[in-house]
Design an enzyme around this catalytic site. Structure first.
Site, PDB file in Angstrom:
ATOM      1  N   LEU A   1       0.866  -1.184   0.000  1.00  0.00           N
ATOM      2  CA  LEU A   1       0.000   0.000   0.000  1.00  0.00           C
ATOM      3  C   LEU A   1       0.901   1.232   0.000  1.00  0.00           C
ATOM      4  CD1 LEU A   1      -2.610  -1.251   2.643  1.00  0.00           C
ATOM      5  CD2 LEU A   1      -2.742  -1.379   0.133  1.00  0.00           C
TER       6      LEU A   1
ATOM      7  N   ASN B   1       0.354  -5.175   5.502  1.00  0.00           N
ATOM      8  CA  ASN B   1       0.680  -5.445   4.094  1.00  0.00           C
ATOM      9  C   ASN B   1       2.151  -5.213   3.779  1.00  0.00           C
ATOM     10  OD1 ASN B   1      -1.798  -6.006   2.204  1.00  0.00           O
ATOM     11  ND2 ASN B   1      -2.513  -4.624   3.814  1.00  0.00           N
TER      12      ASN B   1
ATOM     13  N   SER C   1      11.525   3.566  -0.988  1.00  0.00           N
ATOM     14  CA  SER C   1      11.093   4.921  -1.331  1.00  0.00           C
ATOM     15  C   SER C   1      11.985   5.963  -0.670  1.00  0.00           C
ATOM     16  CB  SER C   1       9.647   5.119  -0.837  1.00  0.00           C
ATOM     17  OG  SER C   1       9.288   6.472  -0.880  1.00  0.00           O
TER      18      SER C   1
ATOM     19  N   TYR D   1       3.158   4.966   6.224  1.00  0.00           N
ATOM     20  CA  TYR D   1       3.630   4.431   4.933  1.00  0.00           C
ATOM     21  C   TYR D   1       5.164   4.468   4.908  1.00  0.00           C
ATOM     22  CZ  TYR D   1       5.441   4.531   0.257  1.00  0.00           C
ATOM     23  OH  TYR D   1       6.223   4.284  -0.836  1.00  0.00           O
TER      24      TYR D   1
ATOM     25  N   LYS E   1       8.100   1.320   5.071  1.00  0.00           N
ATOM     26  CA  LYS E   1       9.200   1.094   4.121  1.00  0.00           C
ATOM     27  C   LYS E   1      10.529   1.053   4.878  1.00  0.00           C
ATOM     28  CE  LYS E   1       7.075   0.821   0.163  1.00  0.00           C
ATOM     29  NZ  LYS E   1       7.113  -0.431  -0.618  1.00  0.00           N
TER      30      LYS E   1
ATOM     31  N   VAL F   1      -1.876  24.175  -4.433  1.00  0.00           N
ATOM     32  CA  VAL F   1      -0.413  24.062  -4.348  1.00  0.00           C
ATOM     33  C   VAL F   1      -0.075  24.183  -2.867  1.00  0.00           C
ATOM     34  CG1 VAL F   1       1.786  25.153  -4.947  1.00  0.00           C
ATOM     35  CG2 VAL F   1      -0.068  25.008  -6.650  1.00  0.00           C
TER      36      VAL F   1
ATOM     37  N   ARG G   1       1.090  21.262   3.376  1.00  0.00           N
ATOM     38  CA  ARG G   1       0.437  20.002   3.774  1.00  0.00           C
ATOM     39  C   ARG G   1       1.247  19.385   4.903  1.00  0.00           C
ATOM     40  NH1 ARG G   1       0.060  15.340  -0.787  1.00  0.00           N
ATOM     41  NH2 ARG G   1       2.327  15.574  -0.626  1.00  0.00           N
TER      42      ARG G   1
END
Ligand code: WQD
Length: 334
Positions: free
Chosen positions: A82, A98, A123, A148, A152, A216, A291
């Site tokens: 994922l 996962n 990544s 996430y 990794k 943006v 963000r």
């Protein structure tokens, strides 16, 4: 034969096309959670080759053993996982199960079946907030800011420890920067389900009028135009990086780590301007707040992959955006 987990996914499918073009035999395992069986048909159309595939999850030891019993697998390229940063904040268990447990299950069944060559889809996120730019493979990793990225990072640590305890087991970690673009045929490309998180899929939906406006995220970063800088790499270059890693494994080391990036950084506004210039389509965007979890700048020093794998990205930002727009305008035809 090469087992490609997640081979119907965005990067997986482009890598399968290149493997087949290089005359490798390929078998795909995919549970289609973020892809579709139609991608297999398109890969066969592009390459004019038949592909064997199994529907299932790397967490399922039964399907893994079926694959290893039925096929002479020499190497595994492990994409299945994922990959949405924002979704991982909402569903951390799914991401660790996962991406971490799935990788561990796969490795266990590989070793039990004497399959000892693994290329792992990692990544640039594992670098967290970069302490120096450009990023080399020896830069600090681990200050990840979302499940996430942490999944990794944990998977990389597991594979590092497993390879140091089992010198027969070869691990190559490939750290992708920002994959963008699509196969020039326009038959395969990125089609995230739901509202895209990443910049380019969101931008193309705005350009097509499917979404209202591109925000943006941040215009006050310490960069040339205040917006974030990223190392965008064409998915076809990324695919060729996997073929190069397969072909040029370093036998003297059973753990190899490579950045797969272009070594060039572009700002968000530079990308938007390039898209408008190439397509002639105006993108409706507004400058918004930063963000959460974003970093200002992230781009690679890809010289290790060039020196050791004989690989470097060759496609430009214009190529990426031209191909992604071709995909957006072609995919409805298939
Ligand atoms: C790129 C730039 C945003 C959306 C993530 C993962 C990474 C990899 C790629 C899987 C940033 C800006 C974005 C938008 C924007 N994925 N942006 N408006 O966050 O660099 O990397 O995806 O492997 O692991 O971490 O990619 O495309 O989300 O953002 O302004 O609607 O675009 O702020 O500067 P990111 P992204």
């Amino acid at each position: 034969m090469i087992l490609v987990t997640g081979g119907a996914g965005y990067i997986g499918s482009h890598t399968v096309v290149e493997l087949l073009n290089e005359n490798y035999d390929v078998v795909i395992l995919d549970n289609f959670v973020n892809s579709s069986p139609s991608v297999i048909d398109k890969i066969e159309l592009i390459t004019n080759k038949k592909i064997k595939f199994y529907e299932g999850n790397v967490l399922d030891r039964k399907v893994l053993n079926e694959i290893f019993n039925d096929n002479e697998v020499s190497d595994v390229i492990h994409f299945a996982g994922l990959k949405s940063v924002s979704e991982s904040l909402i569903k951390p268990y799914d991401y660790y199960n996962n991406n971490v447990t799935g990788t561990l299950t796969l490795v266990n069944e590989m070793v039990l079946n004497n399959v000892n060559n693994l290329i792992f889809s990692s990544s640039a996120t594992v670098y967290g907030k970069p302490q120096e730019i450009p990023l080399t493979e020896s830069c600090h990793i681990g200050e990840t800011t979302n499940p996430y990225g942490t999944s990794k990072f944990v998977a990389e640590k597991m594979l590092t420890d497993i390879s140091s305890a089992n010198l027969k087991f070869n691990v190559t970690l490939l750290r992708y920067f920002n994959p963008v673009g699509a196969h020039p045929s326009g038959m395969i490309g990125e089609s995230p389900k739901g509202i895209p998180n990443n910049l380019v899929p969101y931008l193309t939906k705005v350009a097509r009028g499917q979404l209202e406006c591109l925000s943006v995220f941040g215009s006050d970063y310490p960069t040339k135009d205040g917006t974030g800088i990223r190392d965008f790499i064409h998915v076809m270059d990324l695919a060729m990086g996997h073929v190069a890693a397969l072909r040029n494994r370093k036998p003297e080391r059973n753990l190899n780590i490579y950045n797969l990036g272009t070594g060039k950084g572009y700002t968000v506004l530079e990308l938007i301007n390039a898209f408008e210039r190439i397509t002639g389509v105006k993108v409706n965007y507004r400058l918004s707040d930063r963000r959460d979890g974003d970093i200002a700048e992230c781009w690679s020093d890809p010289s290790l992959a060039r020196n050791e794998l004989g690989w470097e990205a060759s496609r430009s930002l214009d190529d990426m955006l031209r191909d992604v727009w071709n995909w957006e305008n072609t995919k409805s035809n298939y």
